[in-house]
Enzyme design. Structure first.
Site, PDB file in Angstrom:
ATOM      1  N   HIS A 185      13.471   5.817  -2.319  1.00  0.00           N
ATOM      2  CA  HIS A 185      12.598   5.065  -1.419  1.00  0.00           C
ATOM      3  C   HIS A 185      13.274   4.817  -0.068  1.00  0.00           C
ATOM      4  CE1 HIS A 185      10.312   1.247  -0.327  1.00  0.00           C
ATOM      5  NE2 HIS A 185       9.358   2.142  -0.521  1.00  0.00           N
ATOM      6  N   SER A 201       4.349   8.659  -1.691  1.00  0.00           N
ATOM      7  CA  SER A 201       4.706   7.645  -2.682  1.00  0.00           C
ATOM      8  C   SER A 201       3.954   7.945  -3.970  1.00  0.00           C
ATOM      9  CB  SER A 201       4.394   6.235  -2.176  1.00  0.00           C
ATOM     10  OG  SER A 201       3.010   6.052  -1.997  1.00  0.00           O
ATOM     11  N   ASP A 224       3.153   0.873  11.850  1.00  0.00           N
ATOM     12  CA  ASP A 224       3.534   1.382  10.534  1.00  0.00           C
ATOM     13  C   ASP A 224       2.417   0.993   9.583  1.00  0.00           C
ATOM     14  OD1 ASP A 224       4.639   1.970   8.071  1.00  0.00           O
ATOM     15  OD2 ASP A 224       6.524   0.912   8.430  1.00  0.00           O
ATOM     16  N   MET A 225       1.712   1.963   9.079  1.00  0.00           N
ATOM     17  CA  MET A 225       0.547   1.659   8.243  1.00  0.00           C
ATOM     18  C   MET A 225       0.522   2.492   6.969  1.00  0.00           C
ATOM     19  SD  MET A 225      -2.529   3.778  10.108  1.00  0.00           S
ATOM     20  CE  MET A 225      -3.236   4.377   8.567  1.00  0.00           C
ATOM     21  N   ALA A 226       0.122   1.847   5.893  1.00  0.00           N
ATOM     22  CA  ALA A 226      -0.194   2.577   4.681  1.00  0.00           C
ATOM     23  C   ALA A 226      -1.579   3.186   4.855  1.00  0.00           C
ATOM     24  CB  ALA A 226      -0.179   1.649   3.478  1.00  0.00           C
ATOM     25  N   LYS A 228     -12.010   8.775   4.910  1.00  0.00           N
ATOM     26  CA  LYS A 228     -11.070   8.985   6.008  1.00  0.00           C
ATOM     27  C   LYS A 228      -9.643   8.669   5.558  1.00  0.00           C
ATOM     28  CE  LYS A 228     -14.581   7.973   9.494  1.00  0.00           C
ATOM     29  NZ  LYS A 228     -14.987   7.109  10.634  1.00  0.00           N
ATOM     30  N   GLY A 243       2.815  -3.409  17.054  1.00  0.00           N
ATOM     31  CA  GLY A 243       4.217  -3.808  16.977  1.00  0.00           C
ATOM     32  C   GLY A 243       4.505  -5.131  17.651  1.00  0.00           C
TER      33      GLY A 243
END
Length: 350
Positions: A116, A140, A174-176, A224, A306
């Site tokens: 990870h 992941s 930073d996005m999942a 999407k 950010g």
């Protein structure tokens, strides 16, 4: 409780070293974890240390990896981490990509067979501080129901992007590819909080607010988000020759086994396009213009990606430390390698 930044970093570093990680890798890992915690991203900070320590101790993170670097073309290369700690090799891969971008205008580096790698925003900010644009992504383990499906197939498969400006600001998001990251579920569990009902579903596919009832996460924007998570899995999994899709290893299934995960950095040098100074000036202007947009009812302003993380960091600096859960601090200062056995749990650590 409030813990000074350097104390928290040293406590996490010490615990990782007690587990068996060498000092250099422990230091790099603890720095990224601290970076996350001071920005309020606790799901990718101190919450992770106990799990990492157990995996290190049980051999699932190789403390003496026979890693390699192969430059496969003028702008491309691959780091093979031999299932070592993901953080140092993600940093190494980014450094290689930044070097290629400075030399050739673009650098694309894959990091394969690692554990990870934490919050991707750390790496994109690192590139932005070097006057480069960076897109980074990683796969992941399966925990998201694909659009139209009834069982998990892809992971949260995050994407991050960073870019410099003409001042001290950086665009950094930073996005999942899910409505929310798995780490946020773990964070809610550790803090005893409920979650919004649009984050996840139970075994029947119904919305849940109790993090202990979560069976699968939801993709952002339906088809999407599904398409984005597939793209991430292709570029950081299939492209690098590591397990992909439903075959990506579980974080908790067997902590004695390496995870063989993939991670991709794409770094671009703006000086090869519009020119660095013009790019940075335009970026600063864009952020100023965004900040001047009239906010909608219920919002105080439009924040650039950010910005809120930096506001949270500034609050930590002003307070003299980082607020963490008491039980995690007790674990960090204890002599125990782990308190809760993370081995052979399900995808949500149960």
């Amino acid at each position: 409780m409030l813990v000074r930044r350097e104390e928290l970093k040293e406590l996490m570093k010490r615990k990782l070293m007690v587990g068996g990680l060498h000092e250099d890798h422990a230091d790099q890992t603890a720095e990224v974890l601290t970076w996350s915690s001071e920005r309020g991203l606790h799901s990718h900070g101190e919450v992770r240390v106990e799990y990492y320590t157990e995996r290190i101790y049980k051999g699932g993170i190789n403390v003496d990896p026979k890693w390699s670097w192969e430059q496969t073309g003028p702008c491309t290369g691959v780091v093979d981490g031999d299932n070592g700690c993901g953080y140092p090799f993600a940093i190494l891969g980014l450094e290689k990509a930044m070097g290629l971008a400075k030399e050739n205008g673009i650098g694309v580096v894959g990091v394969r067979r690692v554990s990870h790698t934490g919050a991707l925003g750390y790496y994109t900010e690192m590139a932005a501080k070097g006057d480069l644009c960076c897109l980074t992504m990683c796969q992941s383990d399966p925990m998201v129901i694909p659009y139209g499906g009834a069982e998990p197939f892809y992971g949260t498969n995050p994407i991050a992007f960073g870019a410099p400006t003409a001042d001290e600001r950086f665009v950094n998001f930073d996005m999942a590819t899910t409505v929310q990251a798995r780490g946020k579920i773990l964070d809610a569990k550790s803090a005893g909080r409920f979650i919004p009902d649009d984050w996840a579903v139970d075994v029947e596919g119904n919305p849940v607010t109790d993090p202990h009832e979560v069976n699968a996460l939801r993709a952002i924007a339906g088809p999407k988000g599904y398409g984005l998570m597939m793209m991430v899995d292709i570029l950081s999994g299939v492209l690098l020759g590591v397990p992909s899709g439903k075959n990506v290893s579980s974080m908790y299934h067997d902590l004695s086994e390496g995870r063989d995960l993939g991670h991709l950095h794409i770094v671009i040098d703006p000086s090869r396009f519009v020119g660095l100074e013009e790019f940075k000036e335009q970026m600063s202007q864009t952020l100023d213009e965004l900040g001047a947009v009239r906010p909608a009812p219920g919002y105080d302003k439009v924040y650039y990606p950010g910005e809120r993380a930096l506001i949270r960091k500034a609050k930590c600096d002003a307070a003299g430390g980082i607020e963490i859960v008491d039980s995690i601090y007790d674990y960090l200062v204890s002599d125990k390698l782990w308190i809760h056995d993370w081995d052979h749990r399900n995808r949500f650590a149960e």
